[in-house]
Design a protein around this motif. Structure first.
Motif, PDB file in Angstrom:
ATOM      1  N   PRO B  61       0.854  -1.187   0.000  1.00 43.94           N
ATOM      2  CA  PRO B  61       0.000   0.000   0.000  1.00 43.94           C
ATOM      3  C   PRO B  61       0.889   1.236   0.000  1.00 43.94           C
ATOM      4  O   PRO B  61       2.005   1.190   0.520  1.00 43.94           O
ATOM      5  CB  PRO B  61      -0.760  -0.101   1.323  1.00 43.94           C
ATOM      6  N   ARG B  62       0.392   2.337  -0.578  1.00 46.41           N
ATOM      7  CA  ARG B  62       1.258   3.491  -0.749  1.00 46.41           C
ATOM      8  C   ARG B  62       1.774   4.053   0.565  1.00 46.41           C
ATOM      9  O   ARG B  62       2.848   4.635   0.619  1.00 46.41           O
ATOM     10  CB  ARG B  62       0.500   4.578  -1.504  1.00 46.41           C
ATOM     11  N   ALA B  63       0.976   3.888   1.619  1.00 42.93           N
ATOM     12  CA  ALA B  63       1.365   4.473   2.900  1.00 42.93           C
ATOM     13  C   ALA B  63       2.572   3.757   3.520  1.00 42.93           C
ATOM     14  O   ALA B  63       3.278   4.310   4.345  1.00 42.93           O
ATOM     15  CB  ALA B  63       0.186   4.441   3.865  1.00 42.93           C
ATOM     16  N   VAL B  64       2.789   2.499   3.125  1.00 45.27           N
ATOM     17  CA  VAL B  64       3.885   1.729   3.716  1.00 45.27           C
ATOM     18  C   VAL B  64       5.100   1.831   2.805  1.00 45.27           C
ATOM     19  O   VAL B  64       5.012   1.534   1.621  1.00 45.27           O
ATOM     20  CB  VAL B  64       3.473   0.256   3.882  1.00 45.27           C
ATOM     21  N   ARG B  65       6.251   2.254   3.377  1.00 43.09           N
ATOM     22  CA  ARG B  65       7.442   2.425   2.535  1.00 43.09           C
ATOM     23  C   ARG B  65       8.586   1.562   3.046  1.00 43.09           C
ATOM     24  O   ARG B  65       8.799   1.454   4.245  1.00 43.09           O
ATOM     25  CB  ARG B  65       7.891   3.882   2.552  1.00 43.09           C
ATOM     26  N   PRO B  66       9.339   0.957   2.106  1.00 42.39           N
ATOM     27  CA  PRO B  66      10.531   0.225   2.529  1.00 42.39           C
ATOM     28  C   PRO B  66      11.512   1.209   3.155  1.00 42.39           C
ATOM     29  O   PRO B  66      11.744   2.272   2.605  1.00 42.39           O
ATOM     30  CB  PRO B  66      11.091  -0.333   1.211  1.00 42.39           C
ATOM     31  N   ALA B  67      12.049   0.852   4.336  1.00 39.50           N
ATOM     32  CA  ALA B  67      12.943   1.779   5.022  1.00 39.50           C
ATOM     33  C   ALA B  67      14.350   1.198   5.151  1.00 39.50           C
ATOM     34  O   ALA B  67      15.153   1.674   5.930  1.00 39.50           O
ATOM     35  CB  ALA B  67      12.394   2.126   6.404  1.00 39.50           C
ATOM     36  N   GLY B  68      14.628   0.177   4.388  1.00 41.49           N
ATOM     37  CA  GLY B  68      15.967  -0.383   4.471  1.00 41.49           C
ATOM     38  C   GLY B  68      15.943  -1.858   4.172  1.00 41.49           C
ATOM     39  O   GLY B  68      14.890  -2.491   4.220  1.00 41.49           O
ATOM     40  N   GLY B  69      17.113  -2.398   3.808  1.00 43.96           N
ATOM     41  CA  GLY B  69      17.200  -3.811   3.514  1.00 43.96           C
ATOM     42  C   GLY B  69      17.002  -4.089   2.037  1.00 43.96           C
ATOM     43  O   GLY B  69      16.926  -3.174   1.221  1.00 43.96           O
ATOM     44  N   ALA B  70      16.923  -5.362   1.707  1.00 43.25           N
ATOM     45  CA  ALA B  70      16.798  -5.746   0.308  1.00 43.25           C
ATOM     46  C   ALA B  70      15.950  -6.997   0.193  1.00 43.25           C
ATOM     47  O   ALA B  70      15.854  -7.774   1.133  1.00 43.25           O
ATOM     48  CB  ALA B  70      18.177  -6.001  -0.290  1.00 43.25           C
ATOM     49  N   ILE B  71      15.281  -7.136  -0.947  1.00 40.97           N
ATOM     50  CA  ILE B  71      14.565  -8.374  -1.265  1.00 40.97           C
ATOM     51  C   ILE B  71      15.198  -8.891  -2.546  1.00 40.97           C
ATOM     52  O   ILE B  71      15.022  -8.299  -3.612  1.00 40.97           O
ATOM     53  CB  ILE B  71      13.064  -8.112  -1.476  1.00 40.97           C
ATOM     54  N   ARG B  72      15.983  -9.942  -2.452  1.00 40.68           N
ATOM     55  CA  ARG B  72      16.689 -10.438  -3.630  1.00 40.68           C
ATOM     56  C   ARG B  72      16.014 -11.682  -4.178  1.00 40.68           C
ATOM     57  O   ARG B  72      15.851 -12.667  -3.466  1.00 40.68           O
ATOM     58  CB  ARG B  72      18.146 -10.771  -3.286  1.00 40.68           C
ATOM     59  N   LEU B  73      15.640 -11.592  -5.460  1.00 40.07           N
ATOM     60  CA  LEU B  73      15.097 -12.756  -6.150  1.00 40.07           C
ATOM     61  C   LEU B  73      16.186 -13.234  -7.093  1.00 40.07           C
ATOM     62  O   LEU B  73      16.555 -12.518  -8.032  1.00 40.07           O
ATOM     63  CB  LEU B  73      13.832 -12.370  -6.924  1.00 40.07           C
ATOM     64  N   ALA B  74      16.715 -14.417  -6.823  1.00 43.66           N
ATOM     65  CA  ALA B  74      17.839 -14.945  -7.590  1.00 43.66           C
ATOM     66  C   ALA B  74      18.939 -13.889  -7.718  1.00 43.66           C
ATOM     67  O   ALA B  74      19.507 -13.679  -8.791  1.00 43.66           O
ATOM     68  CB  ALA B  74      17.385 -15.403  -8.966  1.00 43.66           C
ATOM     69  N   GLY B  75      19.214 -13.184  -6.644  1.00 40.20           N
ATOM     70  CA  GLY B  75      20.330 -12.254  -6.628  1.00 40.20           C
ATOM     71  C   GLY B  75      19.988 -10.816  -6.964  1.00 40.20           C
ATOM     72  O   GLY B  75      20.718  -9.896  -6.626  1.00 40.20           O
ATOM     73  N   ARG B  76      18.828 -10.580  -7.633  1.00 41.29           N
ATOM     74  CA  ARG B  76      18.483  -9.228  -8.057  1.00 41.29           C
ATOM     75  C   ARG B  76      17.600  -8.559  -7.011  1.00 41.29           C
ATOM     76  O   ARG B  76      16.596  -9.135  -6.587  1.00 41.29           O
ATOM     77  CB  ARG B  76      17.750  -9.297  -9.394  1.00 41.29           C
ATOM     78  N   ASP B  77      17.968  -7.339  -6.615  1.00 38.05           N
ATOM     79  CA  ASP B  77      17.181  -6.635  -5.598  1.00 38.05           C
ATOM     80  C   ASP B  77      15.902  -6.077  -6.208  1.00 38.05           C
ATOM     81  O   ASP B  77      15.934  -5.275  -7.135  1.00 38.05           O
ATOM     82  CB  ASP B  77      18.001  -5.491  -4.990  1.00 38.05           C
TER      83      ASP B  77
END
Lengths: 279, 541
Positions: B61-77
């Protein structure tokens, strides 16, 4: 956030409210500032705005003060808008509530009756009613109320229909509450928000309707109204524009303000439906 | 087989908007899933488990923002990816299965077109290839008669079939990762068991990694290789399913597991000599569809239903959706008028009374509703809500309000709750208010319609314990309608199993679980996720 905070966060609604309060103040101050009848001829006809300090908005074809007419007209417009809306609610809400709650045959009868009114062009109906009953404040209010209640009925019916199957209404039934008290205490208070929003918009359209009637010469002959003023000035629109322009502007501003307020109320009362982003 | 993980979430934090109850929805979350592995993310409502799934597929949802870290799918963030690239990732590399099969399919599109749309979106295959592959997929997810299903519209399919179509869509591009967000929560247990088996089999066959979001430890026991437990956005425990379920380390995990009701019923109560409080005989209700030219479809929601309940006894009414159990609950309350049969409370036969005659008698039978968010009028104070019953029955207002305060105390709420509104309370607290409202009239019989199915497990355990305690103190006869056999095992003295409007088996709880007679009961019992391995006896209040 409280209701007022949410309402205040909508700038358009605040502007609308300010304009509305200004018009209300003008209506209240009318008898103090212009104690004399607005029909009285006070000066030369066709006096342009600011030509004389006493008549900032000029005078009309018969030498009547446009400013005085405007302020007295505000009273009539607001009063007719409010009273006819209340009258429409008085018819529409009970009928809609009964149709929605009881369903079945009652619903069918109420809705067919409503559709009867909806199929007739509302302005034509209003003209006919006023013409038959003779133009007067009462007949105008009656005419406006008669043509504007059907949407209220439909709205209330829809709301009640969805609320009556809610568990808290079912719970009230199991507690042994009587039907009228279930409708009045459990259901209707939860339909207030959409009704208020709709009512604010209905006041606006009632003012428009009244102006249109007066414009056609079907206004109360004893009352100075904005619609009458626009109508009276229309033949001299080119050379004496101010006679029609100021009352026209007043109608425009009032209706705009009411719409802005209505939208603000709608957002403030339904915070989840307010615009802005994915849910 | 863990060379490099398919999905690696590293130190992910998601910031909530400023007026939320906590600053971060997810805090420093690290997870990884290898190919062919199923990771279950478990937590109660508000734990951030669904946001984890949405962040991975880039639909926060637009109100929630990533504030750090990474989500890597097969190495790609994935977090840094522009929307255009993310659209390509969705469907091609990540397949998603949502909770509600009813709303996640487009109602005006044929099944074939919905599945083929995935190929179109990614420009894969030509027209013929798409048609062939679609039929293969429909076959692969175990739907009968693929050609007919392909032509069907969603409304022509059952919930389970729709969920299979969703799975087919998720599998279409052979993604590396499938995210399943509570995919079986909206389904009946027997259907749930089939869908879980299907997801598991497809994962093994294609070597897909599965991120499985659930609140149900039974489901975890069925499907998970590894488990991550979330509490308020923080991962409190992670490990193999075996280790977490058998030997939980963190207090929260232990508490959650202890709150899952066991399928092994507690020793029976002694009800010998208790008088009969409630009797239903041959209750029937048929719904007729209203057709204009032809006769509409008839549904026998209740068909000759009979049972008795003694004072102090709980009778469970168990069945899947559409079995008619809720109809029976509402018929005995006369919220729905039954077509035939008799209903007796003690010596009073209530079926023959008119609604007006029954009104003063309603105090003898009261109801607790399923959804604590819908069953309390949002515009009345809690005190008024509870006092409404006595007031309607002629008790003076002041006295009724005093009773309300006393009842709040009885159901374990502070009596300063009287002047507050329902929205100020949590789901569990609201259900306590609902129970207090029902008890305010001092009923003989209490009908509870799925009273805990909308609650988190830990809250559910508290409410069940409260109901048992109140029954002991007040001698209530309870008709307990539920779809959850675990809850029924712990709550009920006897259980009636309903299927298509009929009671197919009525036994004492112990006998029913030990030796079910009817084939349907057996199927229901076999389908309970986690079986007897998960769960514990209910704590006493």
């Amino acid at each position: 956030m409280t209701f007022f905070r949410r309402f205040a966060s909508n700038r358009g609604a605040l502007v609308g409210l300010a304009v509305l309060l200004l018009i209300l103040a003008a209506a209240l101050a009318a008898t103090t500032l212009y104690p004399a009848s607005p029909w009285r001829m006070v000066s030369r006809p066709f006096l342009a705005p600011l030509a004389l300090e006493r008549f900032p908005l000029g005078t009309d074809a018969l030498g009547r003060d446009v400013a005085a007419g405007l302020m007295h007209g505000a009273r009539v417009s607001l009063a007719i808008g409010l009273v006819s809306t209340l009258a429409a609610l008085l018819v529409g809400v009970p009928l809609g509530a009964a149709a929605g709650y009881f369903g079945g045959l009652v619903d069918d009868l109420c809705m067919r009756f409503t559709e009867l009114f909806q199929t007739v062009p509302s302005f034509a109906l209003a003209i006919v009613i006023v013409a038959i009953l003779q133009p007067s404040i009462a007949s105008i209010v009656l005419a406006i109320a008669l043509v504007s209640w059907p949407p209220v009925t439909r709205l209330v019916r829809g709301e009640v229909l969805s609320l009556r199957s809610r568990d808290y209404v079912q719970a009230a039934v199991t507690l042994g509450q009587r039907t009228p008290s279930i409708i009045l205490r459990q259901i209707l208070p939860n339909t207030v928000a959409p009704i208020i929003v709709m009512a604010s918009l209905m006041v606006a359209s009632a003012i428009l309707l009244e102006s249109s009637l007066s414009f056609l010469g079907l206004g109360d002959p004893n009352m100075m109204t904005w619609g009458y003023m626009v109508g009276a000035g229309r033949t001299r629109l080119i050379d004496a524009w101010w006679i029609s322009f100021f009352p026209g502007l007043a109608i425009f501003l009032t209706v705009l303000a009411l719409n802005l307020v209505g939208e603000g109320l709608s957002d403030a009362l339904n915070p989840r439906l307010a615009r802005g982003g994915r849910p | 087989m863990t060379t490099s993980p398919v999905l690696a979430i590293e130190n992910l934090s998601l910031a909530l908007p400023s007026m939320a109850d906590r600053p971060f929805a997810i805090q420093n979350l690290s997870l990884s899933i290898a190919a062919g592995e199923t990771l279950c993310v478990v937590g109660e409502s508000g734990s951030g488990k669904s946001l984890t799934a949405l962040a991975t597929i880039g639909l926060l949802p637009r109100a929630v923002r990533p504030a750090g870290g990474a989500i890597r799918l097969a190495g790609r963030d994935l977090l840094g990816l522009p929307e255009r690239d993310m659209q390509d990732v969705r469907g091609r590399e990540i397949g998603m299965i949502f909770q509600e099969p009813m709303t996640s399919l487009n109602p005006v599109m044929r099944v074939h077109d919905q599945i083929a749309e995935t190929f179109e979106a990614h420009g894969a295959l030509d027209r013929r290839g798409r048609a062939e592959r679609t039929l293969e997929l429909i076959q692969e997810v175990g739907l009968p008669d693929p050609a007919a299903i392909a032509r069907a519209y969603p409304h022509e399919l059952s919930g389970g079939q729709r969920q299979r179509v969703m799975i087919a869509m998720a599998l279409a591009m052979e993604p590396k990762l499938i995210i399943a967000d509570e995919p079986t929560t909206a389904l009946d247990v027997t259907t749930q068991a089939q869908i879980l088996k299907l997801i598991d089999a497809l994962r093994k066959k294609h070597g897909t990694a599965v991120l499985f979001i659930t609140h149900d430890f039974g489901v975890v026991a069925e499907i998970a290789d590894r488990v991550a437990v979330l509490q308020h956005g923080i991962m409190v425990e992670e490990g193999t399913a075996e280790a977490v379920l058998r030997n939980p380390q963190h207090d929260y995990t232990k508490r959650l597991l202890a709150a899952v009701p066991s399928l092994i019923p507690p020793p029976p109560k002694d009800l010998a000599g208790a008088p009969k409080a409630f009797q239903v005989r041959d209750l029937s209700k048929t719904y007729k569809g209203r057709g204009f030219f032809r006769r509409g479809r008839e549904v026998h929601a209740a068909d000759g239903v009979s049972f008795d309940i003694q004072r102090g006894e709980t009778l469970g009414l168990v069945g899947e959706s559409g079995s008619g159990k809720s109809t029976v609950g509402r018929c005995v309350m006369r919220l729905i008028e039954p077509d035939a049969g008799s209903i007796r409370i003690g010596d009073l036969s209530i079926r023959e009374l008119s609604q007006a005659q029954f009104r003063p008698m309603r105090r003898r039978i009261q109801m607790v509703f399923q959804d604590p968010f819908a069953s309390l009028n949002p515009r009345r104070t809690v005190g008024r809500i509870i006092a409404e019953g006595p007031i309607a029955q002629g008790v003076p207002k002041k006295e009724a309000l005093a009773t309300a305060a006393r009842l709040l105390d009885l159901v374990g709420l502070n009596d300063n709750a009287t002047d507050r509104y329902p929205h100020e309370f949590s789901g569990g607290q609201r259900q306590r208010i609902g129970i207090a409202r029902a008890l305010a009239l001092e009923p003989d019989v209490l009908v509870a319609d799925e009273p805990v199915s909308a609650l988190d497990v830990s809250v559910q355990a508290q409410i069940l314990a409260l109901m048992q305690d109140l029954q002991k103190r007040l001698g209530l006869a309870i008709l307990f309608v539920t779809h959850d056999l675990r809850v029924a095992a712990q709550m009920c003295d006897r259980i009636a199993v309903m299927q298509r409007g009929k009671i197919v088996e009525l036994q004492t709880t112990a006998a029913l679980f030990r030796d079910p007679q009817h084939a349907y009961t057996k199927a229901l019992l076999a389908a309970v996720p986690g079986g007897r391995e998960v769960g514990s006896a209910l704590p006493t209040a």
